[in-house]
Design a protein around this motif. Sequence first.
Motif, mmCIF file in Angstrom:
data_model
loop_
_atom_site.group_PDB
_atom_site.id
_atom_site.type_symbol
_atom_site.label_atom_id
_atom_site.label_comp_id
_atom_site.label_asym_id
_atom_site.label_seq_id
_atom_site.Cartn_x
_atom_site.Cartn_y
_atom_site.Cartn_z
ATOM 1 N N LEU A 1 31.245 50.843 35.095
ATOM 2 C CA LEU A 1 32.490 51.535 34.791
ATOM 3 C C LEU A 1 33.442 50.626 34.023
ATOM 4 N N CYS A 2 33.431 49.331 34.323
ATOM 5 C CA CYS A 2 34.284 48.385 33.611
ATOM 6 C C CYS A 2 33.870 48.279 32.151
ATOM 7 N N ARG A 3 32.589 48.456 31.869
ATOM 8 C CA ARG A 3 32.108 48.398 30.489
ATOM 9 C C ARG A 3 32.383 49.691 29.740
ATOM 10 N N TYR B 1 38.065 46.348 47.373
ATOM 11 C CA TYR B 1 38.808 45.877 46.205
ATOM 12 C C TYR B 1 38.435 44.447 45.842
ATOM 13 N N ARG B 2 38.120 43.627 46.852
ATOM 14 C CA ARG B 2 37.692 42.258 46.563
ATOM 15 C C ARG B 2 36.284 42.224 45.989
ATOM 16 N N ARG B 3 35.421 43.164 46.437
ATOM 17 C CA ARG B 3 34.095 43.252 45.818
ATOM 18 C C ARG B 3 34.199 43.675 44.362
ATOM 19 N N ALA B 4 35.145 44.575 44.079
ATOM 20 C CA ALA B 4 35.346 44.980 42.684
ATOM 21 C C ALA B 4 35.936 43.838 41.861
ATOM 22 N N LEU B 5 36.876 43.068 42.436
ATOM 23 C CA LEU B 5 37.447 41.923 41.712
ATOM 24 C C LEU B 5 36.386 40.874 41.406
ATOM 25 N N ALA B 6 35.429 40.697 42.329
ATOM 26 C CA ALA B 6 34.366 39.721 42.082
ATOM 27 C C ALA B 6 33.521 40.104 40.875
ATOM 28 N N VAL B 7 33.377 41.414 40.627
ATOM 29 C CA VAL B 7 32.613 41.853 39.465
ATOM 30 C C VAL B 7 33.353 41.511 38.174
ATOM 31 N N LEU B 8 34.706 41.499 38.222
ATOM 32 C CA LEU B 8 35.491 41.217 37.017
ATOM 33 C C LEU B 8 35.453 39.758 36.617
ATOM 34 N N ARG C 1 40.065 37.253 34.801
ATOM 35 C CA ARG C 1 39.956 38.699 34.896
ATOM 36 C C ARG C 1 40.984 39.373 33.988
ATOM 37 N N PRO C 2 40.706 40.590 33.544
ATOM 38 C CA PRO C 2 41.721 41.366 32.820
ATOM 39 C C PRO C 2 42.920 41.612 33.736
ATOM 40 N N GLU C 3 44.107 41.205 33.281
ATOM 41 C CA GLU C 3 45.282 41.249 34.150
ATOM 42 C C GLU C 3 45.622 42.673 34.584
ATOM 43 N N ALA C 4 45.523 43.617 33.659
ATOM 44 C CA ALA C 4 45.901 44.990 34.004
ATOM 45 C C ALA C 4 44.985 45.565 35.081
ATOM 46 N N LEU C 5 43.671 45.352 34.949
ATOM 47 C CA LEU C 5 42.743 45.860 35.953
ATOM 48 C C LEU C 5 42.959 45.182 37.298
ATOM 49 N N GLU C 6 43.193 43.865 37.275
ATOM 50 C CA GLU C 6 43.402 43.139 38.528
ATOM 51 C C GLU C 6 44.644 43.657 39.245
ATOM 52 N N LEU C 7 45.722 43.905 38.490
ATOM 53 C CA LEU C 7 46.936 44.417 39.113
ATOM 54 C C LEU C 7 46.705 45.802 39.711
ATOM 55 N N ASP C 8 46.014 46.691 38.974
ATOM 56 C CA ASP C 8 45.764 48.040 39.481
ATOM 57 C C ASP C 8 44.898 48.012 40.731
ATOM 58 N N LEU C 9 43.904 47.134 40.764
ATOM 59 C CA LEU C 9 43.041 47.041 41.945
ATOM 60 C C LEU C 9 43.812 46.523 43.148
ATOM 61 N N LEU C 10 44.688 45.524 42.926
ATOM 62 C CA LEU C 10 45.461 44.981 44.037
ATOM 63 C C LEU C 10 46.453 46.025 44.570
ATOM 64 N N LEU C 11 47.122 46.736 43.659
ATOM 65 C CA LEU C 11 48.110 47.720 44.103
ATOM 66 C C LEU C 11 47.455 48.906 44.794
ATOM 67 N N GLY C 12 46.260 49.305 44.356
ATOM 68 C CA GLY C 12 45.590 50.447 44.961
ATOM 69 C C GLY C 12 44.795 50.113 46.203
ATOM 70 N N SER C 13 44.749 48.842 46.591
ATOM 71 C CA SER C 13 43.929 48.458 47.743
ATOM 72 C C SER C 13 44.510 48.918 49.061
ATOM 73 N N GLY C 14 45.878 49.022 49.137
ATOM 74 C CA GLY C 14 46.501 49.374 50.407
ATOM 75 C C GLY C 14 46.575 48.227 51.381
#
Length: 801
Positions: A572-574, A605-612, A618-631
């Motif tokens: 999905l990241c690609r 969310y940490r498993r997804a960050l490890a893929v980045l 990591r891409p800053e925008a994706l990292e921020l969205d993943l952190l904010l959506g983690s809860g």
Amino acid sequence: MKRAGTLRLLSDLSNFSGAARLRELLAGDPAVRVRCSPDGRHLLLLRPPGSPAPQLLVAVRGPGAELESSWPPGQPSPLDAFLLPWPARSALVLVWESGLVEVWGSGVGPGWRLLQSTELCPGDGARVVAVAAPRGRLVWCEERQAGAEGPLGPPAVAFSHCVCVRTLEPSGEAGTNLGSTHILLHHCPAFGLLTSRKDLFLVPTVNTWPGLGHILLIWSPSKGKVVVAAPCLGLSHSKSLNPGRGDTWDFRTLLRGLPGLLSPRQPLTVHTWAPTPQGLMWLDFRGTVSLVQPHGGSRTVGTLQEAPASLAGSAALGTFHGTLACVLGSTLELLDMGSGQLLERKILSTDRVHLLETPAPGMEDQEELEARGGLRLLSAVGLFQVGWKTPQSLELPSAEDMVFEEACKYYQRRSLRGAQLTPEELRHNSTFRAPQALASILQGHVSPSALLTTLRAELRDYRGLEQLKAQLVAGDEEEAGWTELAEHEVARLLRTELIGDQLAQLNTIFQALPTAAWGAILRVLQLQPDGNGHLKSHAPPDVWKKVLGATAAGKEPPNGILPPFELLCQCLCRLEPQWLPPFVELAQQQGGPGWGAGGPGLPLYRRALAVLGEEGTRPEALELDLLLGSGRPKAVLQAVGQLVQKEQWERALEAGLALSPSSPLLRSEIFKLLLAEFARHRRLDAHLPLLCRLCPPDLAPAELLLLLRTYLPDELEPPAPFPEPGAEPPLTVGLLRALLKQTGTQGRASGPVLSLYEDILWDPDTPPPTPPRVSALQASDHPGLEAWAPSGQGLYVTDTG
């Protein structure tokens, strides 16, 4: 050798109470309605209105008293009657056309006695035209009186009925509980009501408007849905209909939303309806027997050698072990339900014959257990069982035994253990489910039509896959062919246990054909955007469990092989990186214990960050969205801290406001973090309204000022009235006014007692209240005492003189 149909005598009716009267009614009245209780112990006979007494007879097999009732001329007799399978006793329900309902019970004393009497149609002018008693309910179709707006035309009269339901359950030893009325269908035509063990069928009658005579409905209370079917058109539509959730339908609105059902068609020409475990069967005037299944599909079962001459002729339909039994007059015909072939035809000694339903599972006594496997036939001569008899000289091998014996040979060849498998082990071991399923099919628990319905999708996929392979070999449309093949393979792998070679194969497909693989994932997970930037899924939990499952300890995949979730995030990241955070957020909502979400191990969310990649790459925008959506509180605070460093004030404030009220501590921490920035510089002033909304509701003005004092920079020199040119403007009371007003209005006390800083919040057009005076004597005695003391402390002294 051909099987032979048999009629085995189960009872000559002498073991029923009132046997003489029972034989008399069965032999004398061809229009008598016969019902059997689910346990097979009671027989109910109801004669049409105007018949000689008795008009109602309930005979009991074994000990127990019969019930006879009659109604004099001029007094209405019951429209229908039902026997209910209540655990503590047997119950009889009588329903009149006027809506009167009587519930009678036996087993609570000698004979039968009235338990409850009530009205189904309390309104004037309504009358019941049909009634049924499915399990635990009473359903009826009533005709309602037209309004006072004048005479109505034929279309309006056609929709003057409604279908209603009430729960009917036993209460205590001698009571009943009749629930409130719920309308299932408004403005519908006159329907006849027939019930099987699971479904209720609403069928057209001779009074149904001809334009609707080809439509019938199937209501499944356990599933909470209704199927609208037109067998002659081959159409069916399913809609939700659950009284527990308050569902109701206007019949006209329902039809307008279902395309094709109102195509001009002749009404169904039905001689006899018969609900069966397979669905609803009907016999037309050409002698054809058809079946409508619970899902709305219909098919022709077979054609009788003799067709009914008129509507007055008697006919009865029933099924047993894949065989259709039809009694037409004094003729009994047995047809194979799979092929429609006539198996046997018998001439009976009487044309007054009734087919009875088989007892419900778990309610049979010893006699019924011996008679299991056939259909029961009732006449004045006795109670018979219709079944098949195998000649004594022919010993047929058990199909079930053959399945398990062959399965033993198959599994033994594949097994590495030395112990010998036995058929008994396969019968009771839940590991080997395939032979158990096949044995269940051969035993007749799954009908051929149900088996074909179950396998139709697999057969269609198999045929399509073979055609696709042939196209690839021939070199036709290679790109589209490989894409389709990849989609099939991904869907197949997700139905297996994703370990070892299967997981490696899935990784290979995603690397070679990522677009096709992701398309298969979209279909398997049933992913759809909801229009608000989020994703929704209707996939079952078992599929998500396979996708989210982390690698078990000690079974780490080799280098380069990713678990399913990481593989999907990478793909999905690609392809569509903007959909990665919504996908991870959706995955977090699907997690169960041990799935990788909400269970032990790294959060999703940490498993997804490890893929980045590593932190910092990591891409800053994706990292921020993943952190904010983690809860997760730490992740959200980390993301807000990064936004503060980038001076993205509005997004940082919106991140705090997006948190639910159930996270007050996290919102408070974000507020303090942004309040510190507000105290140090003026770059947050434009976003002050959002900061006020983020302010905790329980924060007092004094606490707010103490926090600001902590965050304010130390002043080395006395403050000047105006800042120096180019210097950062200081924090002023005017800027604090909105924040203090926000905190001051939370639970503000009424009365003259004011807080230490509350005078700041007063409107300048309205003068503050006059402070209390302090006498000179008291002031000299207490030189450090001020009249304006903190609210609630009561330390000021007033002049009482």
